[in-house]
Design a protein around this motif. Structure first.
Motif, PDB file in Angstrom:
ATOM      1  N   ILE A 106      37.330  15.029  45.150  1.00 34.70           N
ATOM      2  CA  ILE A 106      37.118  13.585  45.014  1.00 34.70           C
ATOM      3  C   ILE A 106      35.692  13.194  45.371  1.00 34.70           C
ATOM      4  O   ILE A 106      35.068  12.367  44.703  1.00 34.70           O
ATOM      5  CB  ILE A 106      38.125  12.810  45.891  1.00 34.70           C
ATOM      6  CG1 ILE A 106      39.555  13.017  45.366  1.00 34.70           C
ATOM      7  CG2 ILE A 106      37.789  11.315  45.917  1.00 34.70           C
ATOM      8  CD1 ILE A 106      40.626  12.374  46.228  1.00 34.70           C
ATOM      9  N   SER A 107      35.153  13.799  46.430  1.00 33.44           N
ATOM     10  CA  SER A 107      33.807  13.437  46.888  1.00 33.44           C
ATOM     11  C   SER A 107      32.699  14.170  46.133  1.00 33.44           C
ATOM     12  O   SER A 107      31.527  13.837  46.289  1.00 33.44           O
ATOM     13  CB  SER A 107      33.672  13.738  48.386  1.00 33.44           C
ATOM     14  OG  SER A 107      33.779  15.137  48.620  1.00 33.44           O
ATOM     15  N   SER A 108      33.084  15.171  45.333  1.00 32.69           N
ATOM     16  CA  SER A 108      32.117  16.007  44.601  1.00 32.69           C
ATOM     17  C   SER A 108      31.176  16.762  45.533  1.00 32.69           C
ATOM     18  O   SER A 108      30.065  17.123  45.152  1.00 32.69           O
ATOM     19  CB  SER A 108      31.300  15.152  43.611  1.00 32.69           C
ATOM     20  OG  SER A 108      32.157  14.560  42.654  1.00 32.69           O
ATOM     21  N   GLN A 142      42.576   7.532  42.046  1.00 33.27           N
ATOM     22  CA  GLN A 142      41.123   7.443  42.190  1.00 33.27           C
ATOM     23  C   GLN A 142      40.483   6.872  40.923  1.00 33.27           C
ATOM     24  O   GLN A 142      39.605   6.008  40.991  1.00 33.27           O
ATOM     25  CB  GLN A 142      40.528   8.820  42.485  1.00 33.27           C
ATOM     26  CG  GLN A 142      39.018   8.771  42.643  1.00 33.27           C
ATOM     27  CD  GLN A 142      38.363  10.117  42.446  1.00 33.27           C
ATOM     28  OE1 GLN A 142      39.042  11.083  42.101  1.00 33.27           O
ATOM     29  NE2 GLN A 142      37.070  10.186  42.653  1.00 33.27           N
ATOM     30  N   THR A 161      38.463   3.258  40.275  1.00 32.44           N
ATOM     31  CA  THR A 161      37.115   3.176  39.708  1.00 32.44           C
ATOM     32  C   THR A 161      37.097   2.276  38.472  1.00 32.44           C
ATOM     33  O   THR A 161      36.225   1.408  38.328  1.00 32.44           O
ATOM     34  CB  THR A 161      36.610   4.580  39.326  1.00 32.44           C
ATOM     35  OG1 THR A 161      36.620   5.409  40.485  1.00 32.44           O
ATOM     36  CG2 THR A 161      35.202   4.519  38.760  1.00 32.44           C
ATOM     37  N   PHE A 209      39.056   8.663  50.438  1.00 31.84           N
ATOM     38  CA  PHE A 209      37.954   9.389  49.812  1.00 31.84           C
ATOM     39  C   PHE A 209      37.482   8.793  48.481  1.00 31.84           C
ATOM     40  O   PHE A 209      36.290   8.905  48.151  1.00 31.84           O
ATOM     41  CB  PHE A 209      38.287  10.873  49.669  1.00 31.84           C
ATOM     42  CG  PHE A 209      37.768  11.703  50.811  1.00 31.84           C
ATOM     43  CD1 PHE A 209      36.870  12.740  50.602  1.00 31.84           C
ATOM     44  CD2 PHE A 209      38.155  11.431  52.114  1.00 31.84           C
ATOM     45  CE1 PHE A 209      36.377  13.496  51.655  1.00 31.84           C
ATOM     46  CE2 PHE A 209      37.672  12.169  53.180  1.00 31.84           C
ATOM     47  CZ  PHE A 209      36.779  13.207  52.955  1.00 31.84           C
ATOM     48  N   PRO A 210      38.368   8.177  47.675  1.00 31.23           N
ATOM     49  CA  PRO A 210      37.830   7.496  46.490  1.00 31.23           C
ATOM     50  C   PRO A 210      36.836   6.397  46.853  1.00 31.23           C
ATOM     51  O   PRO A 210      35.855   6.178  46.139  1.00 31.23           O
ATOM     52  CB  PRO A 210      39.088   6.913  45.831  1.00 31.23           C
ATOM     53  CG  PRO A 210      40.182   7.821  46.241  1.00 31.23           C
ATOM     54  CD  PRO A 210      39.840   8.201  47.655  1.00 31.23           C
ATOM     55  N   ALA A 250      33.618   8.133  47.914  1.00 36.88           N
ATOM     56  CA  ALA A 250      32.884   8.612  46.734  1.00 36.88           C
ATOM     57  C   ALA A 250      32.068   7.495  46.092  1.00 36.88           C
ATOM     58  O   ALA A 250      31.005   7.746  45.504  1.00 36.88           O
ATOM     59  CB  ALA A 250      33.866   9.199  45.715  1.00 36.88           C
ATOM     60  N   PRO A 256      28.216   8.311  47.797  1.00 34.89           N
ATOM     61  CA  PRO A 256      28.386   9.514  46.976  1.00 34.89           C
ATOM     62  C   PRO A 256      27.516  10.668  47.459  1.00 34.89           C
ATOM     63  O   PRO A 256      26.316  10.509  47.659  1.00 34.89           O
ATOM     64  CB  PRO A 256      27.963   9.053  45.572  1.00 34.89           C
ATOM     65  CG  PRO A 256      27.124   7.837  45.800  1.00 34.89           C
ATOM     66  CD  PRO A 256      27.657   7.189  47.026  1.00 34.89           C
ATOM     67  N   ALA A 271      31.459  11.787  54.678  1.00 34.25           N
ATOM     68  CA  ALA A 271      32.714  12.455  54.314  1.00 34.25           C
ATOM     69  C   ALA A 271      33.323  13.188  55.504  1.00 34.25           C
ATOM     70  O   ALA A 271      34.530  13.076  55.762  1.00 34.25           O
ATOM     71  CB  ALA A 271      32.465  13.426  53.161  1.00 34.25           C
TER      72      ALA A 271
END
Length: 437
Positions: free
Chosen positions: A182-184, A319, A323, A368-369, A372, A376, A382
């Motif tokens: 989710i956080s990449s 998520q 967005t 976490f969405p 993000a 980001p 995080a």
């Protein structure tokens, strides 16, 4: 003043808009948390939250289509689902091959320390995440605690705490895998930044839970009964047999720990995704254990946990709906006007979600969405939110592992949580100091 619009009206609209945004998001989160507390599966709870969020955020077909496509067509969705499937495959292999049982017997013979076993048994089984898995290590804690003056609450706390020391660093923990996707943020990066908290949890657990007057061995009765003597001789005979077959002991230890260690190396050192690394580990175990095709097929069927995979799919969908709805962007603008550090603000939110749900996966799914979108790629944000969320989940009376452990030992779970509150308080203090320093 805008043409045709009174200034007072603009001021009221500007005041109400942030409140409306917060109300929409909070109402969705409250619904999800309420469903989780009523034991609704996380997949259905997150799906319900997605539907409500979509309906209250100016629903359009374009938004629904974009959310669905993003969920089903993005590679990261299938990466996290594959990773969790392979985790279940590994757990099946180690359990059905007798590796876990052999490992426990071997370590008991080698260590000859009941106090070490009290920490080792739940910690090892905690490496393999399974819902309510604390019940498997509870009998081992019971056996290793016989020499000591431990209350049921002491046993509950020991089994519960040491099982969860890996939440910060084990790359097959579902919450970590999901948080990474989710956080990449690469999974190896998350593990590297939080591995110190696993060692901290281990040290704190040893100091506060495995020391003190209660760990002075009970005095043996001078006049042992014949039954006790017989049992002692039998135990000696068993240990002697295991010593003679030391190679089998080493084999069990390598088979049990090897897959976990190799997976950590592949993720942290070679930066492989969790899905690829776990797939390679499972393939290697199939070869090492010399499984036949029928056994492989049985493993795949038994490891296909529909509830878990549906949960992951629903979390990713939530998520994407968040967005597509545009609420995240409005929330970002709202929070950027506050003076409170974003990491602390989101960390406190994660802490509350953890306390209310008792689920690390729920913490990641809900917070976490937003992380993000707000920060980001920020590893500090995080990890701060994740650690605070884990603290909340560990302190929650709704945590499934706590409930099943309390039922096994017949202990008061609220009394059992008192030492956990102290330990998590120390960890959170260190998190705060680390963040501001």
């Amino acid at each position: 003043m805008a043409r045709g619009i009174p200034l007072g009206h603009l001021e009221i609209e500007g005041t109400l808009k942030p409140m409306i945004v917060m109300a929409k998001i909070l109402s969705t989160l409250i619904l999800v948390i309420w469903l989780l507390r009523r034991r609704v599966q996380i997949g259905y709870a997150m799906l319900a939250g997605s539907i409500i969020l979509f309906l209250i955020a100016s629903p359009t077909w374009e938004k629904a289509s974009a959310s669905l496509q993003a969920t089903l067509l993005e590679i990261r969705t299938w990466e996290v689902m594959l990773a969790m499937f392979f985790v279940m495959c590994l757990e099946h292999l180690l359990r059905t091959s007798g590796t876990i049982e052999g490992f426990m017997k071997s370590m008991k013979t080698m260590l000859r320390s009941d106090r070490v076993l009290l920490a080792l048994m739940p910690a090892f089984l905690g490496l393999l995440p399974s819902l309510g898995g604390a019940i498997f290590s509870a009998p081992m804690v019971e056996h290793a605690s016989k020499r000591y003056h431990l209350t049921p609450e002491n046993k509950v706390t020991i089994n519960y705490w040491f099982r969860h020391i890996w939440e910060y660093s084990n790359p097959i923990v579902p919450a970590l895998i999901l948080g990474s996707q989710i956080s990449s943020i690469p999974l190896g990066t998350l593990v590297t930044h939080m591995v110190g908290y696993t060692f901290l949890a281990l040290i704190l657990g040893w100091i506060f839970l495995l020391t003190g007057v209660k760990f002075r061995p009970q005095k043996q009765l001078e006049n042992q009964t014949k039954l006790e003597v017989s049992a002692s001789l039998e135990a000696t005979l068993v240990e002697s047999t295991l010593t003679k077959t030391s190679w089998h002991s080493v084999r069990y230890i390598l088979l049990a720990l090897g897959p976990i260690i190799v997976n950590i190396i592949l993720v942290v050192t070679f930066h492989l995704s969790a899905a690829v690394s776990m797939g390679l580990v499972v393939l290697a175990m199939i070869v090492i254990l010399r499984l036949r095709w029928k056994q492989v097929i049985r493993m795949m069927i038994n490891s296909f946990e529909k509830k878990l995979l549906l949960g992951i799919l629903s979390i990713m969908f939530f998520q994407n709906v968040l967005t597509a709805s545009g609420l995240v962007q409005e929330l970002v603008a709202l929070l950027q006007g506050t003076n409170l550090p974003i990491a602390i603000m989101l960390g406190l939110s994660a802490l509350m979600v953890g306390i209310l749900t008792g689920s690390p996966q729920a913490v990641v799914a809900i917070t976490f969405p937003i992380i993000a979108a707000l920060a980001p790629g920020s590893i500090n944000t995080a990890t701060t939110a994740y650690i605070m969320g884990i603290a909340g989940a560990m302190l929650s009376p709704a945590h499934l592992c706590l409930i099943v452990t309390g039922e096994y030992f017949k202990g008061d779970i609220f009394k059992s949580l008192r030492p956990v509150l102290l330990l998590e308080g120390i960890i959170l203090m260190i998190v705060m100091v680390t963040y501001f320093v």
